[in-house]
Design an enzyme around this catalytic site. Structure first.
Site, PDB file in Angstrom:
ATOM      1  N   ASN A  14       1.223  -1.368  -0.048  1.00  0.00           N
ATOM      2  CA  ASN A  14      -0.026  -0.035  -0.287  1.00  0.00           C
ATOM      3  C   ASN A  14       0.672   0.895   0.027  1.00  0.00           C
ATOM      4  O   ASN A  14       1.407   1.133   0.081  1.00  0.00           O
ATOM      5  CB  ASN A  14      -0.840   0.410   1.127  1.00  0.00           C
ATOM      6  CG  ASN A  14      -0.205  -0.689   2.918  1.00  0.00           C
ATOM      7  OD1 ASN A  14       1.248   0.018   2.008  1.00  0.00           O
ATOM      8  ND2 ASN A  14      -0.998  -0.656   3.395  1.00  0.00           N
ATOM      9  N   ASP A 203      -9.453  -9.833  -0.231  1.00  0.00           N
ATOM     10  CA  ASP A 203      -8.049  -8.474   0.471  1.00  0.00           C
ATOM     11  C   ASP A 203      -8.730  -7.238  -0.028  1.00  0.00           C
ATOM     12  O   ASP A 203      -8.152  -6.321   1.082  1.00  0.00           O
ATOM     13  CB  ASP A 203      -7.302  -9.203   0.373  1.00  0.00           C
ATOM     14  CG  ASP A 203      -6.382  -8.463   1.252  1.00  0.00           C
ATOM     15  OD1 ASP A 203      -6.107  -8.287   2.888  1.00  0.00           O
ATOM     16  OD2 ASP A 203      -5.435  -7.765   0.946  1.00  0.00           O
TER      17      ASP A 203
END
Length: 328
Positions: A14, A203
């Site tokens: 991320n 996810d």
């Protein structure tokens, strides 16, 4: 025993450098598929490919970061007539300092499917156990997961619909969906989606739900059993939907569904293929846990799902404490 290694790159993580839980789940499934397929092809007869049927609850013990090397090891721990249990461990190595840490432990179940006939399940070669007790423990795990998988298949039926302009911190406020066209690179030799590809998408959707609810950096804390009810074929459009079901002070549970729509064989209709529960936590800029805003419930159905999520939360919390005491 089988093992693979790969360095973590920016597109695996991320914006703050934490490797996506879905990336790790994909590596776990690849390792399980390799060892399962190798084992099932040690006998004569039809050649086959190990297809993912279920993933047990998976805890993310420590975060993994860009630049670290992920070492994924897999071992077959039980075989039934038509299924294989694989235990997978993930170790993160900082190649600059040499520090290592265990980030994940997972249990996956596979069934071997014939390369000549995708509807044919091959018999699994038995393994040798170090003791009768280990074999008996494996059999109990097999029977337990088989029962839970059947119950889950019966229980799930509804499909989430999109809702706009909802009240903040409600289920519909953070509820999210992702649509993906299944391409060749997503699929096995049979032309069906890899389990790891599906888990990565699940996810991502769960992460969007958690981020919309908290408006902070979020990371995957654990994944409860992932049940693969039906195969997804190349060319299908899949809708991955997630909704918040429960929040505690520092964690949130998201229920995720994968619905498949066969475009070419439209007469078969849309069907539910995969279901699971993901748990996320909220982090501040120093990667320390933050309080999670309470979920605002609307209606009896949301209240029922909240109480079911709370029961799972308390059960998993008790299990973690028991495991911690055993290790001391």
């Amino acid at each position: 025993m089988s093992s693979t290694s790969r360095i973590m790159r920016p597109d695996d993580a991320n914006i703050v450098g934490n490797v996506h839980g879905g990336t790790i789940l994909k590596m776990i499934e690849e390792a399980g598929c390799i060892i399962g397929t190798r084992h099932c092809n040690t006998q004569s007869g039809d050649r086959c490919l190990a297809a993912l049927a279920r993933v047990e609850r998976t805890d993310f013990l420590h975060p993994m970061f860009i630049g670290e090397v992920a070492h994924v090891s897999a071992e077959i721990t039980y075989t039934s007539k038509h299924s294989v249990e694989v235990q997978v461990n993930v170790l993160a190595e900082n190649i600059v300092t040499g520090a290592k840490k265990v980030t994940n432990k997972a249990t996956l179940w596979y069934v071997p499917i014939s390369l000549q006939n995708v509807d044919k399940i091959i018999e699994v070669p038995p393994i040798e156990y170090s003791s009768p007790e280990r074999e008996e423990a494996g059999k109990k795990r097999y029977e337990a997961q088989k029962l839970e998988r059947l119950e889950d298949k019966v229980r799930n039926g509804e499909i989430i619909m999109s809702v706009s302009l909802p009240e903040p911190f409600t289920v519909v406020c953070s509820q999210s969906s992702l649509i993906h066209l299944v391409g060749p690179s997503d699929c096995t030799l049979h032309g069906f989606v890899h389990g790891g590809v599906t888990m990565k998408l699940m996810d991502e959707v769960a992460g969007i739900v958690a981020a919309r609810h908290c408006k902070t950096n979020i990371v995957t804390a654990s994944v409860d059993a992932i049940n693969f009810h039906r195969k997804i074929k190349k060319g299908c459009v899949i809708t991955v939907s997630g909704r918040m079901t429960f929040t505690s002070n520092k964690s949130m549970e998201i229920e995720v569904f994968v619905d498949a729509d066969p475009l070419v064989e439209a007469e078969k209709g849309k069907y539910r293929a995969v279901t699971a529960f993901f748990t996320y936590i909220s982090l501040d800029k120093e990667n320390k846990p933050l309080p999670v805003p309470p979920l605002k419930l609307e209606g009896e159905e949301e209240q029922k799902r909240f109480e079911e999520g709370k029961a799972r939360y308390l059960q998993n919390k008790a299990k973690r404490l028991a495991d911690k005491e055993r290790q001391q």
